[in-house]
Design an enzyme around this catalytic site. Structure first.
Site, PDB file in Angstrom:
ATOM      1  N   ALA A 170       0.842  -1.209   0.000  1.00 52.11           N
ATOM      2  CA  ALA A 170       0.000   0.000   0.000  1.00 52.11           C
ATOM      3  C   ALA A 170       0.874   1.254   0.000  1.00 52.11           C
ATOM      4  O   ALA A 170       1.931   1.247   0.616  1.00 52.11           O
ATOM      5  CB  ALA A 170      -0.898   0.008   1.227  1.00 52.11           C
ATOM      6  N   LYS A 195       4.190   0.696  -6.411  1.00 53.22           N
ATOM      7  CA  LYS A 195       5.084  -0.326  -6.977  1.00 53.22           C
ATOM      8  C   LYS A 195       4.275  -1.464  -7.569  1.00 53.22           C
ATOM      9  O   LYS A 195       4.671  -2.062  -8.558  1.00 53.22           O
ATOM     10  CB  LYS A 195       6.074  -0.815  -5.932  1.00 53.22           C
ATOM     11  CG  LYS A 195       6.902   0.357  -5.436  1.00 53.22           C
ATOM     12  CD  LYS A 195       8.267   0.063  -5.053  1.00 53.22           C
ATOM     13  CE  LYS A 195       8.967   1.330  -4.603  1.00 53.22           C
ATOM     14  NZ  LYS A 195       8.208   2.211  -3.701  1.00 53.22           N
ATOM     15  N   ASP A 233      -0.429 -10.725   7.256  1.00 50.99           N
ATOM     16  CA  ASP A 233       0.849 -10.512   7.902  1.00 50.99           C
ATOM     17  C   ASP A 233       1.903 -11.281   7.088  1.00 50.99           C
ATOM     18  O   ASP A 233       1.602 -12.372   6.575  1.00 50.99           O
ATOM     19  CB  ASP A 233       0.764 -11.069   9.333  1.00 50.99           C
ATOM     20  CG  ASP A 233       1.984 -10.717  10.139  1.00 50.99           C
ATOM     21  OD1 ASP A 233       1.913  -9.737  10.890  1.00 50.99           O
ATOM     22  OD2 ASP A 233       3.031 -11.410   9.995  1.00 50.99           O
ATOM     23  N   CYS A 252      13.092   3.727   1.564  1.00 51.24           N
ATOM     24  CA  CYS A 252      13.324   5.157   1.286  1.00 51.24           C
ATOM     25  C   CYS A 252      14.093   5.740   2.463  1.00 51.24           C
ATOM     26  O   CYS A 252      13.781   6.829   2.943  1.00 51.24           O
ATOM     27  CB  CYS A 252      12.008   5.881   1.002  1.00 51.24           C
ATOM     28  SG  CYS A 252      10.779   5.641   2.271  1.00 51.24           S
TER      29      CYS A 252
END
Ligand code: SAM
Length: 460
Positions: A116, A120, A165, A235
Site C-alpha cells: 500500500a 510499486k 501478515d 526510502c
C-alpha cells in the site's frame, strides 16, 4: 522545511556518494518534484493527459514523466479513471531493476509484500511478462482497502490483493518467482517531501526499523522459490536498513547478489554491503531528479520444490451465465469467470489456476469484480467499469469537466433522454464509473467510499 537534525546528518557522513553541501542545499531549496506514470492500457500520450503542462521523461521508466508543476490530481477525472498513477520518480527505478533481472518472456508469480498504497504494484503489474500474476499484499487493514481501490483503478484481471501478515506467506512455500519487499522504514529519503517526518527521526527508530525489516523478510522468504528474485528497497539512507540489511540477508539465506547496469547520466550511486559485497543502489535528491531511495536485487539459490495444491472455493460459473457476461467484455478478453459471495469475478487464467493456493490468504480483491448476476440482469460493479477488459461498445455518456466532478462527488446528474439503463460515465473517453438512467432521473453509482469529498474547483 524544518532543519535536519544534527544527529541525523551525523549518520550520513561517510555514506557512499554522500555530498554534505549538496545534500543540505537541496533540502533547503523550495523545489518540489512531481512525477506520474501512465497506465499503458489506458493512456499512451502524456501530452493528451496533461495538455497544459510540460512533461519530461523519467529516464528509467517507460511511461514515467516529470511534470512542470503539480496539478490538483483530486480534481482531475483522469486520475480517477486510472489513466496514470502519481509516483515518486526514484522509486520508478524498480522497473529498470525488473527489466535487468527477470526472464523476458516466461509468466511469473510475483508478490509485492508491503504494497500500500500501490505505486510499486501498478509498476510491477505493467512490467511482468504476459500470463503472470501479482499478489499485492498489505498488512494494515485500512491501507489494504486503499491498495484495493488503487488497483481497481488500474483495472487488470491478473492482480490479487491480500491483507495478510508477512508470516502468513509461509503457507505458500516456494510459490513466488519474484518477491518485492518495499519495506516500512525510517523514511529519511522522503524528508524533502514530508517535512513532518523530520521530527520523528531518531537513531532508535532506525534500529527498530532494521529489526522489523529482518522480521518481515524472515517471515516471508519461505514463499520465494529457489531461483526466485528478491528485490528489497527502502526510502531510508541508513546503512542499518540498507547495506547492512543486505549483509544480514546474505547470511540468513542462500542468496547471490545481482548487480545492475547503470547509465552514468542517471547519477545513481552503486554501493556494496560491507561484508558480503552485495550490490545496492542509492538515490540522493541532490544527484537524481527524485527523492532518497535504496534498492538491491538478489537471487535465492537452491533446489526448486513444487508447492502444494488445495481445494478450490471459487467455482467457475455456468456456461449460460458466461454468455450473459460476455457482451460486457472486450472481444477475446482472456479471463475465467468465477462465482464468489454471490458475485462474478473475472480473473486472468493464471490467477484461476493458482486461486486454490492463494485462498489460504485473506483475499480483498481477486481480478476484476464483474458484479452481481440476478435472474434479470447483471448489476455491474465499479471494478468492471475501471477495468482494462470492459467492452468499448456499452452505452456511455461523455461528461464535461464540470459534470465529471459532479459525478465523482456522487451528486445528481442531468438526464440524457437518449440512454436507458446502465451506462458508463466517461471523461475524455475514459470510464469513470456507472450510472443507471431511469425515465425521470439518473442514479449515480459511483462508490460512496471513493467519492471526492473536497469542495472547490480544479486549479487549471
Ligand atoms: N510499496 C508501496 C508503494 O510503492 O506504494 C509503499 C510501501 S511503504 C514503504 C511500506 C508498507 O509496509 C506500508 O504500507 C506499511 O503499512 C507496511 N507495513 C508496516 N508494517 C509492516 C509489517 N510489520 N509487515 C509488513 N508490512 C508492513
Amino acid at each position: 522545511m524544518p532543519a535536519l537534525p544534527q544527529a541525523f546528518i551525523d549518520t550520513l557522513n561517510g555514506l557512499p556518494g554522500y555530498d554534505a553541501a549538496a545534500f543540505l542545499a537541496v533540502h533547503n531549496s523550495p523545489e518540489r518534484i512531481t512525477s506520474v506514470r501512465l497506465m499503458p492500457q489506458k493512456a499512451q500520450d502524456i501530452t493528451s493527459v496533461f495538455p497544459q503542462l510540460e512533461a519530461q521523461r523519467v529516464p528509467w521508466t517507460e511511461g514515467g514523466y516529470y511534470l512542470s508543476s503539480r496539478p490538483s490530481f483530486t480534481f482531475d477525472p483522469q486520475f480517477h479513471s486510472g489513466a496514470y498513477y502519481v509516483q515518486e520518480a526514484s522509486s520508478m527505478f524498480l522497473e529498470e531493476a525488473l527489466r535487468q533481472t527477470l526472464p523476458a518472456s516466461s509468466p511469473l508469480k510475483a508478490l509485492d509484500l508491503c504494497a500500500a498504497p500501490g505505486g510499486k504494484s501498478t509498476l510491477i503489474q505493467a512490467a511482468l511478462p504476459a500470463g503472470s500474476i501479482l499478489v499485492s499484499n498489505e498488512v494494515i487493514r485500512p491501507r489494504a482497502a486503499l491498495l484495493a481501490d488503487n488497483l481497481s483503478r488500474w483495472g487488470t484481471p491478473d492482480v490479487v490483493v491480500t491483507n495478510n501478515d508477512p508470516r502468513d506467506f509461509s503457507r505458500l512455500e516456494n510459490f513466488f518467482d519474484l518477491m518485492v519487499v518495499d519495506a516500512p522504514c525510517s523514511g529519511s529519503g522522503l524528508f524533502r517531501r514530508d517535512p513532518e517526518a523530520v521530527q520523528e527521526w531518531s537513531y532508535d527508530n532506525v534500529m527498530l526499523c532494521s529489526q522489523r525489516q529482518q522480521r518481515i523478510l524472515a517471515d516471508a522468504l519461505p514463499a520465494l522459490k529457489p531461483g526466485g528474485i528478491l528485490i528489497y528497497s527502502t526510502c531510508s539512507y541508513a546503512r542499518e536498513e540498507d547495506e547492512r540489511l543486505l549483509d544480514w540477508l546474505m547470511e540468513y539465506d542462500n542468496f547471490v547478489s545481482l548487480p545492475l547496469q547503470l547509465q552514468p547520466e542517471w547519477h545513481i550511486v552503486a554501493t556494496e554491503s560491507p561484508v558480503h559485497k552485495a550490490a545496492g543502489y542509492r538515490f540522493y535528491p541532490d544527484k537524481v531528479k527524485g527523492e532518497g531511495f535504496f534498492i538491491a536485487c538478489l537471487r535465492k539459490e537452491g533446489e526448486a520444490a513444487s508447492p502444494k495444491k488445495g481445494k478450490n472455493k471459487f467455482p467457475e460459473i455456468a456456461k449460460k451465465d458466461v454468455e450473459r457476461i460476455l457482451p460486457w467484455l472486450k472481444p477475446g478478453a482472456d479471463v475465467r469467470m468465477m462465482a464468489h459471495d454471490g458475485e462474478v469475478l473475472l480473473v486472468a487464467p493464471a490467477v484461476a489456476e493458482e486461486i486454490t493456493l492463494l485462498q489460504q490468504l485473506y483475499i480483498r480483491k481477486a481480478g476484476v469484480k464483474a458484479g452481481q448476476l440476478t435472474d434479470k440482469e447483471l448489476i455491474p460493479d465499479h471494478q468492471l467499469a475501471m477495468s482494462t477488459i470492459i467492452s468499448q461498445d456499452l452505452p456511455a455518456r461523455e461528461l464535461s469537466l464540470e459534470d465529471a466532478l459532479h459525478y465523482l462527488r456522487r451528486e445528481d446528474l442531468r438526464v440524457d433522454a437518449a440512454l436507458k439503463g446502465w451506462a458508463l460515465m466517461r471523461f475524455r473517453d475514459m470510464n469513470l464509473g456507472w450510472a443507471k438512467i431511469l425515465p425521470n432521473r439518473v442514479n449515480n453509482y459511483y462508490p460512496k467510499e471513493m467519492r471526492i469529498l473536497k469542495s472547490g474547483m480544479p486549479e487549471t
